[in-house]
Design an enzyme around this catalytic site. Sequence first.
Site, PDB file in Angstrom:
ATOM      1  N   TYR A  48       0.833  -1.211   0.000  1.00 62.79           N
ATOM      2  CA  TYR A  48       0.000   0.000   0.000  1.00 62.79           C
ATOM      3  C   TYR A  48       0.864   1.256   0.000  1.00 62.79           C
ATOM      4  O   TYR A  48       0.593   2.210  -0.733  1.00 62.79           O
ATOM      5  CB  TYR A  48      -0.959   0.021   1.199  1.00 62.79           C
ATOM      6  CG  TYR A  48      -1.874   1.214   1.120  1.00 62.79           C
ATOM      7  CD1 TYR A  48      -2.917   1.252   0.191  1.00 62.79           C
ATOM      8  CD2 TYR A  48      -1.663   2.340   1.904  1.00 62.79           C
ATOM      9  CE1 TYR A  48      -3.723   2.364   0.070  1.00 62.79           C
ATOM     10  CE2 TYR A  48      -2.466   3.461   1.788  1.00 62.79           C
ATOM     11  CZ  TYR A  48      -3.492   3.471   0.868  1.00 62.79           C
ATOM     12  OH  TYR A  48      -4.277   4.582   0.726  1.00 62.79           O
ATOM     13  N   SER A 130      -2.485  13.792   8.443  1.00 62.07           N
ATOM     14  CA  SER A 130      -3.497  13.441   7.445  1.00 62.07           C
ATOM     15  C   SER A 130      -4.887  13.415   8.045  1.00 62.07           C
ATOM     16  O   SER A 130      -5.078  12.960   9.178  1.00 62.07           O
ATOM     17  CB  SER A 130      -3.162  12.065   6.867  1.00 62.07           C
ATOM     18  OG  SER A 130      -4.264  11.553   6.140  1.00 62.07           O
ATOM     19  N   TYR A 154      -8.708  16.349   3.799  1.00 60.58           N
ATOM     20  CA  TYR A 154      -9.457  15.758   2.699  1.00 60.58           C
ATOM     21  C   TYR A 154     -10.812  16.413   2.767  1.00 60.58           C
ATOM     22  O   TYR A 154     -11.547  16.268   3.737  1.00 60.58           O
ATOM     23  CB  TYR A 154      -9.526  14.231   2.808  1.00 60.58           C
ATOM     24  CG  TYR A 154      -8.360  13.586   2.105  1.00 60.58           C
ATOM     25  CD1 TYR A 154      -7.990  14.001   0.835  1.00 60.58           C
ATOM     26  CD2 TYR A 154      -7.629  12.577   2.712  1.00 60.58           C
ATOM     27  CE1 TYR A 154      -6.899  13.436   0.187  1.00 60.58           C
ATOM     28  CE2 TYR A 154      -6.540  12.015   2.064  1.00 60.58           C
ATOM     29  CZ  TYR A 154      -6.191  12.451   0.804  1.00 60.58           C
ATOM     30  OH  TYR A 154      -5.119  11.902   0.166  1.00 60.58           O
ATOM     31  N   THR A 180      -5.647  18.955   0.144  1.00 60.11           N
ATOM     32  CA  THR A 180      -5.190  18.076  -0.937  1.00 60.11           C
ATOM     33  C   THR A 180      -6.238  18.024  -2.037  1.00 60.11           C
ATOM     34  O   THR A 180      -7.382  17.618  -1.802  1.00 60.11           O
ATOM     35  CB  THR A 180      -4.900  16.674  -0.385  1.00 60.11           C
ATOM     36  OG1 THR A 180      -3.887  16.807   0.612  1.00 60.11           O
ATOM     37  CG2 THR A 180      -4.411  15.741  -1.487  1.00 60.11           C
ATOM     38  N   LYS A 262      -2.420  21.460  -2.034  1.00 61.99           N
ATOM     39  CA  LYS A 262      -1.470  20.379  -2.342  1.00 61.99           C
ATOM     40  C   LYS A 262      -1.926  19.619  -3.585  1.00 61.99           C
ATOM     41  O   LYS A 262      -3.099  19.241  -3.693  1.00 61.99           O
ATOM     42  CB  LYS A 262      -1.390  19.425  -1.144  1.00 61.99           C
ATOM     43  CG  LYS A 262      -0.481  18.204  -1.335  1.00 61.99           C
ATOM     44  CD  LYS A 262      -0.234  17.512  -0.005  1.00 61.99           C
ATOM     45  CE  LYS A 262       0.638  16.279  -0.121  1.00 61.99           C
ATOM     46  NZ  LYS A 262      -0.078  15.082  -0.562  1.00 61.99           N
ATOM     47  N   HIS A 286       1.459  13.568  -5.690  1.00 62.70           N
ATOM     48  CA  HIS A 286       1.053  12.588  -4.680  1.00 62.70           C
ATOM     49  C   HIS A 286       1.984  11.369  -4.701  1.00 62.70           C
ATOM     50  O   HIS A 286       1.568  10.230  -4.519  1.00 62.70           O
ATOM     51  CB  HIS A 286      -0.401  12.161  -4.952  1.00 62.70           C
ATOM     52  CG  HIS A 286      -1.199  11.803  -3.731  1.00 62.70           C
ATOM     53  ND1 HIS A 286      -2.120  12.657  -3.159  1.00 62.70           N
ATOM     54  CD2 HIS A 286      -1.238  10.676  -2.969  1.00 62.70           C
ATOM     55  CE1 HIS A 286      -2.680  12.064  -2.115  1.00 62.70           C
ATOM     56  NE2 HIS A 286      -2.161  10.867  -1.967  1.00 62.70           N
ATOM     57  N   ARG A 289       1.029   8.538  -7.075  1.00 64.86           N
ATOM     58  CA  ARG A 289      -0.050   7.624  -6.689  1.00 64.86           C
ATOM     59  C   ARG A 289      -1.385   7.972  -7.318  1.00 64.86           C
ATOM     60  O   ARG A 289      -2.342   7.239  -7.162  1.00 64.86           O
ATOM     61  CB  ARG A 289      -0.206   7.633  -5.160  1.00 64.86           C
ATOM     62  CG  ARG A 289       0.990   7.068  -4.438  1.00 64.86           C
ATOM     63  CD  ARG A 289       0.996   7.449  -2.969  1.00 64.86           C
ATOM     64  NE  ARG A 289       0.009   6.779  -2.137  1.00 64.86           N
ATOM     65  CZ  ARG A 289       0.115   5.539  -1.680  1.00 64.86           C
ATOM     66  NH1 ARG A 289       1.165   4.819  -2.021  1.00 64.86           N
ATOM     67  NH2 ARG A 289      -0.799   5.026  -0.893  1.00 64.86           N
TER      68      ARG A 289
HETATM   69  C1  FMN Z   1       0.800   5.434   2.157  1.00 64.73           C
HETATM   70  C2  FMN Z   1       0.573   6.853   1.724  1.00 64.73           C
HETATM   71  C3  FMN Z   1      -0.526   7.534   2.224  1.00 64.73           C
HETATM   72  C4  FMN Z   1      -0.719   8.862   1.866  1.00 64.73           C
HETATM   73  N1  FMN Z   1      -1.766   9.531   2.424  1.00 64.73           N
HETATM   74  C5  FMN Z   1      -1.946  10.825   2.116  1.00 64.73           C
HETATM   75  C6  FMN Z   1      -2.968  11.557   2.748  1.00 64.73           C
HETATM   76  O1  FMN Z   1      -3.690  11.056   3.593  1.00 64.73           O
HETATM   77  N2  FMN Z   1      -3.128  12.855   2.386  1.00 64.73           N
HETATM   78  C7  FMN Z   1      -2.316  13.467   1.437  1.00 64.73           C
HETATM   79  O2  FMN Z   1      -2.503  14.642   1.141  1.00 64.73           O
HETATM   80  N3  FMN Z   1      -1.326  12.798   0.855  1.00 64.73           N
HETATM   81  C8  FMN Z   1      -1.121  11.496   1.180  1.00 64.73           C
HETATM   82  N4  FMN Z   1      -0.072  10.830   0.612  1.00 64.73           N
HETATM   83  C9  FMN Z   1       0.840  11.542  -0.310  1.00 64.73           C
HETATM   84  C10 FMN Z   1       1.985  12.227   0.456  1.00 64.73           C
HETATM   85  O3  FMN Z   1       1.520  13.311   1.221  1.00 64.73           O
HETATM   86  C11 FMN Z   1       3.053  12.787  -0.492  1.00 64.73           C
HETATM   87  O4  FMN Z   1       2.458  13.635  -1.446  1.00 64.73           O
HETATM   88  C12 FMN Z   1       3.841  11.713  -1.210  1.00 64.73           C
HETATM   89  O5  FMN Z   1       4.050  10.574  -0.403  1.00 64.73           O
HETATM   90  C13 FMN Z   1       5.180  12.307  -1.628  1.00 64.73           C
HETATM   91  O6  FMN Z   1       5.914  11.437  -2.367  1.00 64.73           O
HETATM   92  P1  FMN Z   1       7.082  10.492  -1.764  1.00 64.73           P
HETATM   93  O7  FMN Z   1       6.376   9.364  -1.070  1.00 64.73           O
HETATM   94  O8  FMN Z   1       7.773  10.067  -3.003  1.00 64.73           O
HETATM   95  O9  FMN Z   1       7.916  11.330  -0.831  1.00 64.73           O
HETATM   96  C14 FMN Z   1       0.147   9.504   0.955  1.00 64.73           C
HETATM   97  C15 FMN Z   1       1.266   8.810   0.479  1.00 64.73           C
HETATM   98  C16 FMN Z   1       1.493   7.505   0.841  1.00 64.73           C
HETATM   99  C17 FMN Z   1       2.719   6.811   0.328  1.00 64.73           C
HETATM  100  O1  173 Z   2      -3.214   6.501  -0.265  1.00 61.74           O
HETATM  101  C1  173 Z   2      -3.119   7.693  -0.499  1.00 61.74           C
HETATM  102  O2  173 Z   2      -2.286   8.158  -1.287  1.00 61.74           O
HETATM  103  C2  173 Z   2      -3.991   8.627   0.148  1.00 61.74           C
HETATM  104  O3  173 Z   2      -3.831   9.774  -0.084  1.00 61.74           O
HETATM  105  C3  173 Z   2      -5.063   8.221   1.072  1.00 61.74           C
HETATM  106  C4  173 Z   2      -6.370   8.497   0.743  1.00 61.74           C
HETATM  107  C5  173 Z   2      -7.379   8.127   1.615  1.00 61.74           C
HETATM  108  C6  173 Z   2      -7.083   7.521   2.802  1.00 61.74           C
HETATM  109  C7  173 Z   2      -5.758   7.257   3.118  1.00 61.74           C
HETATM  110  C8  173 Z   2      -4.736   7.627   2.271  1.00 61.74           C
END
Ligand code: FMN
Ligand code: 173
Length: 391
Positions: A48, A130, A154, A180, A262, A286, A289
Amino acid sequence: MTTSPNWADFQYEIYLNGMTGAVPRLPTDLTRLEELTEQRLGPGPVGYVAGSAGNGSTARANREALDRRRIVPRMLRDVHERDLSVEVLGHRLPAPLALAPVGVLSIMHPEGESAAARAAAARGVPYILSSASSTPMEQVAKEMGDGQRWFQLYWAKDRDVTKSFLDRAKASGFTALVVTLDTPLLAWRPRDLDQAYLPFLHGVGTANYFSDPAFLAGLAKPVHEDPNAAVMHFVGMFADPAKTWPDLAFLRENWDGPIVLKGILHPDDARRAADAGMDGVVVSNHGGRQVAGSVAAADALPRVVEAVGDRLTVLFDSGIRTGDDIFKALALGAEAVLVGRPYAYGLGLDGQAGVDHVIRCLLAELDLTLALSGHAGPGTLTPDDLIEETA
Ligand SMILES: Cc1cc2nc3c(=O)[nH]c(=O)nc-3n(C[C@H](O)[C@H](O)[C@H](O)COP(=O)(O)O)c2cc1C
Ligand SMILES: O=C(O)C(=O)c1ccccc1
């Protein structure tokens, strides 16, 4: 007078410890953490965290765009005293780094976001909590003492839930709001699809919602009586693909502190952010992702800086793994960077101490890269400190 610690001291500390035979508990090359975490925690949770959209090309492009840019070191510029501190959104930070909002961190470690937040607070690094954290924001805030905390929103479908989150975040001492915009839907993520694994369907990452009066008011039964219905209610409302730019007025009216958008990649969107009274943007895809095939974040950064650098705080994330990556993002015009996956792996491997390790490695390496390239701090970096290799 320096306001920032001497980050490079971590290097001496490691070598001094080595005189008694001790070596660091985790590798100092942070790119090795993903594989180690997978070995220790198994493929589910790591899948994940490590996973990205589509065939992974955006995540790879993020790396390539940073790797393609090379530092051109300068000599004989007195770098014996250095200060990595920067002013961001009206606060002095000890270094140009914040921990990115990463939800569902209890899949990495039982202490989840709390441990990460404590590690950040202990080094003076802002922690961006988050909306999808495993622990309610009030609890995480309490564990951070006077550590700088920003809240990632969110932006829920339901106005009352959004308003309630903003009120709770304000009451818990979160100063900046990070909204975000790139996740109105979860993208096509084959690694998660093939495992049929989404943490929040198992009730992880829903703590802020399940503790929220406005959210709970929308449920027919209490969460413990019908947890599936509660999860489905969360899935249906945590984001809203119908939102448009004028909707930002609601957030501006309901949040007194700085607001940062963001997930901005286009200069016109950055200009719209400024026009809407926002204070900053995070240039980010992101971590690769969301949009498969998206522009690499580092390739988007210069155009955004050119468009709004004089009006907005420009932050950067997606692909930062080393101190020299931070150097490059700053040289391209970012005021500070966020790091995501590396600290999630540090957490998975060694809890709070693992996150601390990641922060110290990144900043020690940044400090040394600056010094060896002729900079006593981030303030003197310009795009001229890089060249872009052509294939
Ligand atoms: C497991 C996971 C969960 C994440 N959850 C969120 C989140 O809840 N809110 C958000 O704005 N970004 C989320 N992100 C994105 C991160 O804030 C960030 O933009 C990203 O991880 C940056 O890239 P990097 O992992 O290459 O440093 C998530 C990323 C990962 C890997
Ligand atoms: O997985 C993610 O990248 C993410 O931003 C996220 C979205 C919803 C719940 C938890 C993480």
